[in-house]
Design an enzyme around this catalytic site. Structure first.
Site, PDB file in Angstrom:
ATOM      1  N   GLU A   1       0.780  -1.342   0.108  1.00 30.29           N
ATOM      2  CA  GLU A   1       0.144  -0.100  -0.001  1.00 30.29           C
ATOM      3  C   GLU A   1       0.798   1.376   0.029  1.00 30.29           C
ATOM      4  OE1 GLU A   1      -2.051  -0.096   3.576  1.00 30.29           O
ATOM      5  OE2 GLU A   1      -3.653   1.502   3.207  1.00 30.29           O
TER       6      GLU A   1
ATOM      7  N   CYS B   1      -5.313  -3.461   2.549  1.00 26.89           N
ATOM      8  CA  CYS B   1      -5.194  -3.569   4.201  1.00 26.89           C
ATOM      9  C   CYS B   1      -6.405  -3.603   4.874  1.00 26.89           C
ATOM     10  CB  CYS B   1      -4.401  -2.148   4.665  1.00 26.89           C
ATOM     11  SG  CYS B   1      -3.330  -2.502   5.943  1.00 26.89           S
TER      12      CYS B   1
ATOM     13  N   LYS C   1      -9.246   2.693  -1.562  1.00 28.03           N
ATOM     14  CA  LYS C   1      -9.621   2.016  -0.180  1.00 28.03           C
ATOM     15  C   LYS C   1     -11.070   2.463   0.355  1.00 28.03           C
ATOM     16  CE  LYS C   1      -6.901   1.197   3.874  1.00 28.03           C
ATOM     17  NZ  LYS C   1      -5.835   1.298   4.722  1.00 28.03           N
TER      18      LYS C   1
END
Lengths: 264, 264
Positions: free
Chosen positions: A38, A141, A109
């Site tokens: 990321e 994540c 995200k």
């Protein structure tokens, strides 16, 4: 299909250094799909939304996406990696999907952690991408902590979930295994290493990137050091959901009315 | 609150032996909530639906539930354990919830594995139960593989998920950790030990019962031997979902329209 990850220590704010590091390292490896961490070009601990804006790039016109496109063409392979994205409306913690033929798509995200919420706008979409007959989904994540996100991608046909990550706690390792098992998908997590210290915040990252088979078997797991790992997988079994411990996943989900009414 | 599990080798078909074993063993321990394995009075490898009918009991009028009620009153504690249930419509792989004041409720297994589908009818409901101010939910073994089931119980207020189980593979251990983390709940899994061999089928059970904290920490995990484990937990943090890695769980779920439209 050869899939894997590259985990390394990212230098905050030094996009060209980080990109070069990736380009030079990957040159020596043979792979079909490789996942990068990321925010792998910028680092993680932005001090303000303004600072994100200063480092964020357009997709696909920014330097990072262009460089990845060159690398993917050169390697004749697919790359997934996280960058800070800017568009006319805002800034996003985004992962791009790049192939030998160029830019394929992106995932912004959706689930931002406490540190990230003041900095980034939230993503809305959960899309899957076709890599020459193999369907992948991308979760960044903390996105993986929400089983609903991975389920959506599975129901859209994802066989491999690629997760660029920046985590310090051990939980995401267990999460990565559970997502594989419950969805009968491969999960590839690329988590960065090193420690960032900025504006009074210290963020240690644990590495331990992993490739998990659709039955939860750990095909590869790194330690806390820089490493590239590439393993051979057969994505086919992850396409068939009629045998999840002898049960048919879609049949089992029929009792959850939410899937009948789902928006996406 | 003292919570735990008892894992042991179940003698197929010998209900009174298995019940006595539980009663005698638990006498020596102090606990508030104790979870027993799936089908802990009968064993697992039924050869036919007729054989299930022959061993199944009414709830709460059957011997097993009555005996558990006596034990729970005597110990002034709560018990959760799996039995074969019969009612006027069919037979079920069911877990009962029993307290010092008597019978509280039951959960009928919703997700049946390949071996179980010809034998049992599928459960429909996902309920939570109030144990003197602490809310618990029950999921039986393969039920836990479906994150939707645990999420439903969490959204209904469950702080502890009790899982009577009969599993042989390692996956349910990872699943038990992930459910805890993603829902910020405790999970208690009671998995039987020993190997059953009946009508040409061999089923080895791995034990490894566990108590997992709401952040994924393993508070207790058994090996493959008979064991009782009781640990002290504070159920309060599992009530507050406003801090899941700094995010508010309910806020994060708002983007999944399925929860707005959900049937249950």
């Amino acid at each position: 299909m050869k899939v894997g990850f590259f985990q390394f220590d990212i230098v905050f704010g030094d996009v060209s250094h980080n990109l070069e590091k990736v380009a030079e390292t990957l040159m020596a490896y043979d792979f079909d799909l490789l996942v990068l961490p990321e925010l792998f070009t910028t680092g993680y601990l932005f001090s303000s939304r303004q600072e994100v804006f200063a480092h964020a790039e357009r997709i696909p016109d920014g330097d990072t996406t262009r460089t990845l496109m060159n690398m993917a063409e050169h390697k004749q392979a697919y790359l997934v990696g996280g960058i800070a994205e800017v568009d006319d409306e805002g800034v996003y913690n985004t992962a791009v999907v790049i192939g030998p033929g160029g830019y394929i798509g992106k995932h912004r995200k959706r689930h931002l952690t406490k540190l990230e919420r003041p900095l980034f706008d939230r993503g809305e979409d959960l899309d899957v991408f076709d890599l020459d007959g193999v369907t992948i989904g991308v979760l960044l994540c903390f996105d993986t902590w929400f089983p609903e996100a991975c389920r959506m991608l599975t129901l859209k046909g994802a066989q491999i979930i690629c997760s660029p990550a920046n985590f310090g706690g051990p939980q995401s390792l267990d999460i990565g295994k559970a997502r594989a098992i419950e969805n009968k998908v491969y999960t590839i997590t690329a988590n960065r290493i090193g420690t960032e210290e900025r504006h009074g915040v210290t963020a240690p990252f644990r590495g331990e990137s992993q490739v998990i088979r659709y039955d939860g078997e750990i095909l590869s797991r790194a330690d806390e050091n820089e490493s590239v790992s590439v393993v051979e997988i057969d994505p086919e079994p992850a396409r068939r959901k009629a045998n999840l411990l002898g049960a048919d996943l879609l049949e089992e989900l029929a009792c959850y009315e939410m899937y009948a009414n789902k928006e996406e």
